[in-house]
Write a protein that holds these residues in place. Structure first.
Motif, mmCIF file in Angstrom:
data_model
loop_
_atom_site.group_PDB
_atom_site.id
_atom_site.type_symbol
_atom_site.label_atom_id
_atom_site.label_comp_id
_atom_site.label_asym_id
_atom_site.label_seq_id
_atom_site.Cartn_x
_atom_site.Cartn_y
_atom_site.Cartn_z
ATOM 1 N N LEU A 22 -0.932 12.133 -3.551
ATOM 2 C CA LEU A 22 -0.740 11.162 -4.627
ATOM 3 C C LEU A 22 -1.729 11.391 -5.770
ATOM 4 N N PHE B 7 -1.297 5.142 -11.340
ATOM 5 C CA PHE B 7 -1.656 3.980 -10.528
ATOM 6 C C PHE B 7 -3.167 3.781 -10.611
ATOM 7 N N ASP C 101 -5.330 0.596 -5.979
ATOM 8 C CA ASP C 101 -3.995 0.476 -5.382
ATOM 9 C C ASP C 101 -3.668 1.625 -4.433
ATOM 10 N N ASP D 183 -3.189 0.938 -0.594
ATOM 11 C CA ASP D 183 -1.977 0.175 -0.297
ATOM 12 C C ASP D 183 -0.723 1.024 -0.451
ATOM 13 N N ILE D 184 -0.696 1.867 -1.469
ATOM 14 C CA ILE D 184 0.464 2.749 -1.657
ATOM 15 C C ILE D 184 0.596 3.689 -0.467
ATOM 16 N N ILE E 32 10.004 3.841 -3.438
ATOM 17 C CA ILE E 32 8.635 3.337 -3.509
ATOM 18 C C ILE E 32 7.836 4.044 -4.603
ATOM 19 N N ILE E 33 8.016 5.351 -4.717
ATOM 20 C CA ILE E 33 7.255 6.135 -5.691
ATOM 21 C C ILE E 33 7.775 5.943 -7.110
ATOM 22 N N TYR F 170 6.050 4.183 -10.109
ATOM 23 C CA TYR F 170 4.790 4.774 -10.563
ATOM 24 C C TYR F 170 5.001 6.045 -11.380
#
Length: 219
Positions: A129, A140, A144, A147-148, A187-188, A191
């Motif tokens: 990430l 991001f 965070d 949590d991601i 989910i990604i 971002y």
């Protein structure tokens, strides 16, 4: 192939097909055409077999499957390779994820190994990430990131169990795992930066096509 390896591979197959709870060491020995005593020479009990299976899974995931972040691999390609590899590994070891809490509760050694491996996986996902952010593909806040990572790992770890509670079908095939990858992309997606959005959408479309093809193959 050595007898010990035959026992491991046969156990994976039987656990996946029949469910770990329905398979005993006697079933495994009979499947291989060996005596229970021969099996116990290599493994003390079924829990010992499952621990060895997980160690094999962890080695393949961390050493052979998990993509290494490097200048030669585009960050988005790396995370797609990661998702693809993790779900394919789950396909091979799906019995483990179908009954994870119970297996860990029964085997303290397995729980200890599992926690150790999961810490390594969390670190690797964080690296992926961060590499995406450094390449300007996602954005991001630092706070965070944990949590991601946790949310991504939750989907990876428990998608199979969740799927099985939402359907009366018992068959697990590639379509289930492509569907899981699509959940990760959702989910990604929020971002993704504006410059990276076309690549994310292209990746999503690719997995949608794979999902549809797997469904058609099943039918």
């Amino acid at each position: 192939m050595k007898t010990r390896d035959k026992i491991i591979h046969a156990s994976i197959s039987l656990f996946n097909e029949q469910g770990e709870r329905n398979v005993t060491t006697n079933h495994i020995a009979a499947h291989l055409g060996i005596s229970p005593g021969n099996l116990y020479y290599h493994f003390r009990n079924k829990e010992d077999i499952i621990l060895s299976i997980y160690e094999e899974y962890a080695r393949s995931l961390l050493l052979d499957i998990f993509p290494v972040v490097s200048p030669d691999v585009k960050p988005l390609d790396a995370i797609i390779l990661y998702m693809d590899a993790v779900f394919q590994a789950m396909m091979k070891f799906r019995f483990f994820y179908s009954n994870l809490p119970v297996l860990l509760a029964k085997n303290p050694s397995l729980r200890e190994k599992y926690v150790e491996v999961q810490k390594c996986i969390a670190d690797r996902v964080s690296e992926l990430l961060l590499s995406l952010r450094a390449a300007g593909m996602v954005d991001f806040q630092d706070e965070d990131l944990p949590d991601i990572v946790s949310i991504l790992r939750l989907v990876n770890t428990f998608w199979l169990s969740f799927y099985q509670t939402q359907t009366s079908k018992v068959e697990i095939n590639d379509s289930v795992f492509y569907e899981g990858v699509l959940k990760i992309l959702v989910i990604i997606h929020p971002y993704a930066t504006e410059q990276a959005l076309p690549e994310f959408l292209k990746a999503r479309e690719m997995y949608r096509e794979r999902f549809k093809a797997a469904l058609e193959q099943k039918s």
